[in-house]
Design a protein around this motif. Structure first.
Motif, PDB file in Angstrom:
ATOM      1  N   GLY A 177       0.804  -1.220   0.000  1.00 46.93           N
ATOM      2  CA  GLY A 177       0.000   0.000   0.000  1.00 46.93           C
ATOM      3  C   GLY A 177       0.829   1.258   0.000  1.00 46.93           C
ATOM      4  O   GLY A 177       0.453   2.268  -0.607  1.00 46.93           O
ATOM      5  N   THR A 224      -2.889  -0.930  -5.272  1.00 40.12           N
ATOM      6  CA  THR A 224      -4.217  -1.091  -4.675  1.00 40.12           C
ATOM      7  C   THR A 224      -4.634  -2.551  -4.534  1.00 40.12           C
ATOM      8  O   THR A 224      -5.431  -2.882  -3.655  1.00 40.12           O
ATOM      9  N   GLU A 225      -4.100  -3.420  -5.381  1.00 34.77           N
ATOM     10  CA  GLU A 225      -4.481  -4.835  -5.303  1.00 34.77           C
ATOM     11  C   GLU A 225      -3.435  -5.679  -6.008  1.00 34.77           C
ATOM     12  O   GLU A 225      -2.960  -5.321  -7.092  1.00 34.77           O
ATOM     13  N   GLU A 273      -8.052   3.283  -0.240  1.00 32.86           N
ATOM     14  CA  GLU A 273      -8.752   3.990  -1.312  1.00 32.86           C
ATOM     15  C   GLU A 273     -10.072   4.553  -0.796  1.00 32.86           C
ATOM     16  O   GLU A 273     -10.683   3.991   0.123  1.00 32.86           O
TER      17      GLU A 273
END
Length: 349
Positions: A266, A271-272, A291
């Motif tokens: 992060g 984000t993923e 987010e």
């Protein structure tokens, strides 16, 4: 048409070699080129092997120095010329035709053949070799299962501020995540296990590995007994282990073992993502950054939010060994993890 340097005679060059003068001159457009007759050889006299090399590599046989009997071009001559081209010790014929001859001492830039790419070999360190072997082992021997869940972290971030205010101790989101992972393993003990060849071995201690990036590669120091430590203690241990990991001072028992790992990207804006399991561990949780997302319904309180309301969310991807943690158990694990993050006052501190 080829014109003699003396301008006395014009002949049509076929497959023969003409020796009317010591110098052959020809015109290509507006550019006049010259070459000694001794360097010109009939393409019909080339052997099949030489002709194949010349044609496939689009070479001009007249610029290659022959070493065979009666000035015949050999396969070795072509191979040596190609090697010299690659190393830059000679320039290609295309360059000699495009650029006028210069007496300047400026070094000639090596010419790259069509399709050839430049590269640099970087030797692997022992650590990189070990990482390569273990990751390959993981991806070729473990049946992977993946599951993703989104979690609200508004309250988690508030808890972080509370720790700073009350204890004057700065903890990171990663410290809180380590504690949440440990508590989840405590509540779902079936997931606190490893694959041991032909059996599943359940572990009593909850040791959570944390991925740390170093100059030599990724290493995963272990927070032993993480479920019994406070967030402040976890933060202190992570700082100590990460610092010694980057300086190469970790002892083997400090990065070998454990049943579960946490990888958090992060802080890099990711984000993923999905992470690779470090065998014999059975799972690794990959967490992305915070987010802002629209959140229209709260399943806990059954209340709706106004249109346009946003909350702070993170995405967590669980990679697990299906032999130990199947999809059903993975779903239960993520559900408990989500509950802990979204109600962090209960036990996290």
């Amino acid at each position: 048409d080829f014109k003699m340097a003396a301008g006395l005679k014009t002949v049509l060059c076929t497959s023969a070699t003409y020796r009317f003068s010591s110098v052959l001159t020809w015109r290509c457009g507006s550019v006049l080129h010259t070459r000694p007759f001794s360097s010109v050889q009939s393409t019909q006299s080339l052997s099949p092997a030489v002709r194949y090399l010349v044609d496939t590599n689009r070479l001009d046989p007249t610029v290659i120095s022959p070493t065979g009997p009666k000035n015949r071009l050999l396969k070795g001559d072509v191979l040596k010329y190609m090697a010299d081209l690659k190393s830059g010790t000679v320039s290609s014929i295309s360059d000699s035709l495009k650029k006028p001859t210069s007496t300047s001492s400026k070094p000639v830039k090596p010419v790259r053949q069509d399709g050839e790419q430049s590269f640099i070999d970087i030797p692997l360190t022992n650590m990189r070799k070990t990482i390569s072997k273990r990751l390959t082992l993981s991806k070729t021997t473990i049946p992977y299962a993946y599951a993703v869940i989104d979690c609200r972290v508004d309250k988690l971030l508030q808890l972080r501020k509370l720790v700073l205010q009350e204890r004057n101790m700065k903890v990171t989101v990663n410290d809180l995540l380590v504690k949440a992972v440990a508590l989840t393993l405590q509540r779902i003990p079936e997931a606190n296990a490893i694959w041991n060849g032909d059996t599943v071995e359940t572990l009593h201690d909850i040791d959570v590995s944390v991925a740390v990036a170093t100059d030599g590669g990724l290493i995963t120091p272990i927070i032993a007994g993480a479920n019994q430590l406070s967030v402040v203690e976890i933060s202190s241990r992570i700082k100590d282990l990460a610092g010694r990991a980057r300086s190469g001072k970790l002892k083997p028992h400090e990065y070998q073992g454990g049943s579960f790992c946490l990888s958090n990207l992060g802080m890099f804006g990711v984000t993923e993502f999905s992470a690779i399991i470090n065998p014999p561990q059975s799972g690794i949780l990959a967490v992305g950054g915070v987010e802002l997302k629209p959140y229209l319904f709260d399943t806990d309180s059954n209340t709706s939010y106004d249109e346009g309301s946003v909350v702070k969310m993170i995405s967590a991807t669980l990679s697990c060994d299906c032999r130990v943690i199947d999809y059903e158990l993975a779903s239960k694990w993520l559900a408990v993890f989500k509950q802990i993050l979204e109600s962090p006052i209960q036990g996290l501190i």
